[in-house]
Design an enzyme around this catalytic site. Sequence first.
Site, PDB file in Angstrom:
ATOM      1  CG  HIS A  23      -2.120  -0.893   1.086  1.00 54.81           C
ATOM      2  ND1 HIS A  23      -2.896  -1.286   2.151  1.00 54.81           N
ATOM      3  CD2 HIS A  23      -2.675  -1.486  -0.003  1.00 54.81           C
ATOM      4  CE1 HIS A  23      -3.856  -2.086   1.729  1.00 54.81           C
ATOM      5  NE2 HIS A  23      -3.754  -2.229   0.432  1.00 54.81           N
ATOM      6  CG  HIS A  79      -9.563  -7.160  -4.111  1.00 56.15           C
ATOM      7  ND1 HIS A  79     -10.188  -5.938  -4.187  1.00 56.15           N
ATOM      8  CD2 HIS A  79      -8.539  -6.996  -3.212  1.00 56.15           C
ATOM      9  CE1 HIS A  79      -9.572  -5.084  -3.380  1.00 56.15           C
ATOM     10  NE2 HIS A  79      -8.564  -5.706  -2.790  1.00 56.15           N
ATOM     11  CD  GLU A  81      -5.522  -2.968  -2.760  1.00 57.35           C
ATOM     12  OE1 GLU A  81      -6.251  -3.684  -2.039  1.00 57.35           O
ATOM     13  OE2 GLU A  81      -4.800  -2.050  -2.297  1.00 57.35           O
ATOM     14  CG  ASP A  83      -2.792  -6.645  -3.946  1.00 56.65           C
ATOM     15  OD1 ASP A  83      -3.723  -5.931  -4.348  1.00 56.65           O
ATOM     16  OD2 ASP A  83      -2.815  -7.228  -2.842  1.00 56.65           O
ATOM     17  CG  HIS A 147      -9.336  -4.268   1.935  1.00 54.59           C
ATOM     18  ND1 HIS A 147      -8.454  -3.212   1.851  1.00 54.59           N
ATOM     19  CD2 HIS A 147      -8.975  -5.124   0.973  1.00 54.59           C
ATOM     20  CE1 HIS A 147      -7.570  -3.428   0.901  1.00 54.59           C
ATOM     21  NE2 HIS A 147      -7.861  -4.587   0.361  1.00 54.59           N
ATOM     22  CG  ASP A 166      -6.973  -8.548   0.005  1.00 58.79           C
ATOM     23  OD1 ASP A 166      -5.930  -9.077  -0.418  1.00 58.79           O
ATOM     24  OD2 ASP A 166      -7.406  -7.458  -0.402  1.00 58.79           O
ATOM     25  CE1 TYR A 194      -3.242  -8.612   4.060  1.00 53.93           C
ATOM     26  CE2 TYR A 194      -5.450  -8.947   4.918  1.00 53.93           C
ATOM     27  CZ  TYR A 194      -4.599  -8.720   3.857  1.00 53.93           C
ATOM     28  OH  TYR A 194      -5.115  -8.578   2.593  1.00 53.93           O
ATOM     29  CG  HIS A 227      -1.993 -11.015   0.297  1.00 56.47           C
ATOM     30  ND1 HIS A 227      -1.130 -10.604  -0.689  1.00 56.47           N
ATOM     31  CD2 HIS A 227      -3.074 -10.199   0.223  1.00 56.47           C
ATOM     32  CE1 HIS A 227      -1.669  -9.567  -1.335  1.00 56.47           C
ATOM     33  NE2 HIS A 227      -2.852  -9.315  -0.815  1.00 56.47           N
TER      34      HIS A 227
HETATM   35 FE1  FEO Z   1      -6.866  -5.573  -1.278  1.00 54.86          FE
HETATM   36 FE2  FEO Z   1      -4.429  -7.903  -1.547  1.00 54.86          FE
HETATM   37  O1  FEO Z   1      -5.426  -6.429  -2.049  1.00 54.86           O
END
Ligand code: FEO
Length: 395
Positions: A23, A79, A81, A83, A147, A166, A194, A227
């Site tokens: 981030h 998701h 995002e 990543d 999230h 996530d 996390y 992750h």
């Molecule tokens: Fe919300 Fe692993 O990205």
Amino acid sequence: MRRHVKGNVSWVGYIDWELEKFHGDDYSIMNGSSQNAYLIEEGKTVLVDTIWTPHRFDFVENLKKEIDLKKIDAIIANHGECDHSGSLTALMSEIPNVPIYCTANAVKSIEGQYGKRGWNFHIVKTGDTLEIGNGKKLIFVEMRMLHWPDSMATYMTGDNILFSNDAFGQHYAVEELFNDKADQCLLWKEAMKYFANILNPFAPLLTKKLEEISALNLPIDIIATSHGAIWRDDPLQIVKKYAEWANAYQEDQITVAYDTMWEGTAKIAHEIAQEISRQSPSTVVKVFNVSKADKNEVMTEVFKSKAIALGSPTVGNSILSSVAGWLEFARQLKFRKKKAAAFGCYGWSGESVKILQEKLKEAGFSVIDENIRVLWTPSDDDLGRVPALVGSLLE
Ligand code: FEO
């Protein structure tokens, strides 16, 4: 590159042992991380998520070594995002017509980041399914604000795998992939970090979502996160832990956080810490100078705490910028049911304690009246007020 997960499901992600920040610079990575993507090869071939943008070309090249890309029937984008979606541009240039299953909000976030490229989006909602052959199907579960607005999870019947994205993840590199192979101490430490630093603001939503998922009565053999470790040994242990963490979690711990100019405020911090141990020897006490300690690690300790004491000297009719930035992050994390006390030294105007108290209240802490506000250097008389402050924090 391919690693077997279960049945016809493989991991095709990227383990990043060198990652130091996430981030931007907002989240510290101490033990590596991973972006987990998965390949399902049933009657249909389905890719679940991709990996972060800088690794997109390697991702596609590695995937080509495993399968003919033209065999991919569907992509699930749990998701938007980057990543997890960051390799889509490289992948879709090879297979531009393959359908991408995602939420309506994910279309917005993916097109917002990569532009409108005419990709074949299939918008799904909670309960929608995709038959993948061999009697198995994927069931989609929206995870709105867990999230991001676009987040979702995908459940695979037959093998009972929840691709949770996530949720339930950790920024932790586990070369052996699975939770039973991970260092248990690091696994739980990183899972809590996390949660505290990313998911805690959404804890009330998470509680409802966990109830909704459990009401579906789906058997879960594996939770394949995006992750860190894949939960295959007692996967529900992390679900139970999330329910606990989401419920205004606290341990018998108090965190003392401060910054100091000429050591006066530091002296008060350490006196408070020692007094906590004197009055309550069983209480865990942690002390951090917020300008030196890692912000995310300190916030994890705050997450575990039932109370905090926060100190700053007065500077520029206010508080030190290190403490102000730290408080802003604490406010974002929306901690609940935690007490707080303020302390600090001053030379003339002396606003810091009042400002700390106001900002702590804004951040959701229950601020006690007792405070230690000291002109110049703490005297024995000044420190004599510490026991009353600590007593109130421990009540
Ligand atoms: Fe919300 Fe692993 O990205």
